[in-house]
Enzyme design. Structure first.
Site: not given
Ligand code: CAA
Length: 257
Positions: A65, A108, A111, A131
């Site tokens: 992200a 992300g 993910e 994270e």
């Protein structure tokens, strides 16, 4: 066709979405997610497309992200906008999605790769959910999908430390379907996509739904769903064609009906 944060192209029945924020190692900002979701929907609704490939650059599939974009968000901001809700959209796509991963697939990025139907990785691919090092936890499905992919002990160790996994470990654990030299990544992803695209698409869609049921349903319900799904396929002309072709020792001609 080229947008700012992604590039889309079609090759035969394969739709390719390439993440395109090279200066930020394809960090996933709101605009990229919106454009990627729109491209996924376009390919999903296009009868000329059978399979989708999601790719990044040679250096990064995606480094997670966009930290610059989210760093000042408050609790009120993230709850009000339901931050990351649109990251789940990829799971509504009916056509198979292959992640072609080279370089970093972090946070992300990892993910999204896990949310794809399969992952083909280049020898330089690296995976992590870092994270916790930023003061958050994986929020794009990582705490759930990594456990399902590798089991609790390994997922816990990776998520609690944020450490990087190289591609050999990822292949050993079954996180990636296969590892190829970086220069062959797109050719290999295309070869798999074309193999799938040549088959009966309602059968492929049924197979994808049934495999995904294994993640969403208890075993008994998943087995019942699988049974109903295979029964339904006997209504297809392609089932008759596939089996007749086998008996007649010829190649089947599927018509997606
Ligand atoms: N967000 C925003 N920008 C990022 C970024 C990210 N996730 N990752 C890299 N960038 C930017 C860097 O800020 C840098 O920009 P500038 O040149 O403007 O400074 C550029 O990309 C190149 O990065 P580096 O200079 O850091 O490149 P490097 O080769 O030295 O290191 C890296 C590469 C190890 C991937 C490092 O960039 C890194 O650690 N990135 C962050 C990885 C991360 O923590 N991801 C998780 C994000 S949180 C998340 O994803 C939450 C969720 O679950 C939804």
């Amino acid at each position: 066709m080229s947008e700012e944060t992604i590039i889309t192209e079609t090759r035969g029945k394969v739709g390719i979405i390439t993440l395109n924020r090279p200066k930020a190692l394809n960090a996933l900002n709101g605009r990229l997610i919106t454009e990627m979701n729109a491209a996924l929907d376009r390919f999903d609704g296009d009868p000329g497309i059978a399979v989708i490939i999601l790719a990044g650059s040679d250096k990064a599939f995606a480094a997670g992200a966009d930290i610059r974009e989210m760093k000042d968000k408050t609790f009120a901001d993230v709850t009000e906008e339901d931050f990351l809700r649109d990251w789940d959209h990829i799971t509504t796509i009916r056509k198979p999605i292959i992640a072609a991963v080279a370089g970093y697939a972090l946070g992300g990025g990892f993910e999204f790769a896990l949310a794809c139907d399969t992952i083909i990785a280049a020898g330089n691919a690296k995976f992590a959910l870092p994270e916790v090092t930023l003061g958050i936890i994986p929020g794009g499905g990582g705490t759930q999908r990594l456990v399902q992919a590798v089991g609790k002990a390994k997922a816990m160790e990776m998520i609690l430390t944020g450490r990087m996994m190289d591609v050999e470990e990822a292949e050993r654990l079954g996180v990636v379907a296969r590892v190829v030299p970086p220069e062959k990544l797109m050719d290999e992803a295309m070869a798999v996509a074309e193999k799938i695209a040549a088959l009966s698409q309602p059968v492929i869609a049924s197979a994808k739904r049934a495999v995904n049921a294994a993640f969403n349903l208890p075993l008994g319900e998943g087995l019942a769903f699988e049974r109903k799904s295979i029964h339904a396929l006997f209504a297809l002309a392609d089932q008759k064609e596939g089996m007749a072709a086998f008996v007649e020792k010829r190649k089947p001609v599927f018509r997606d009906r």
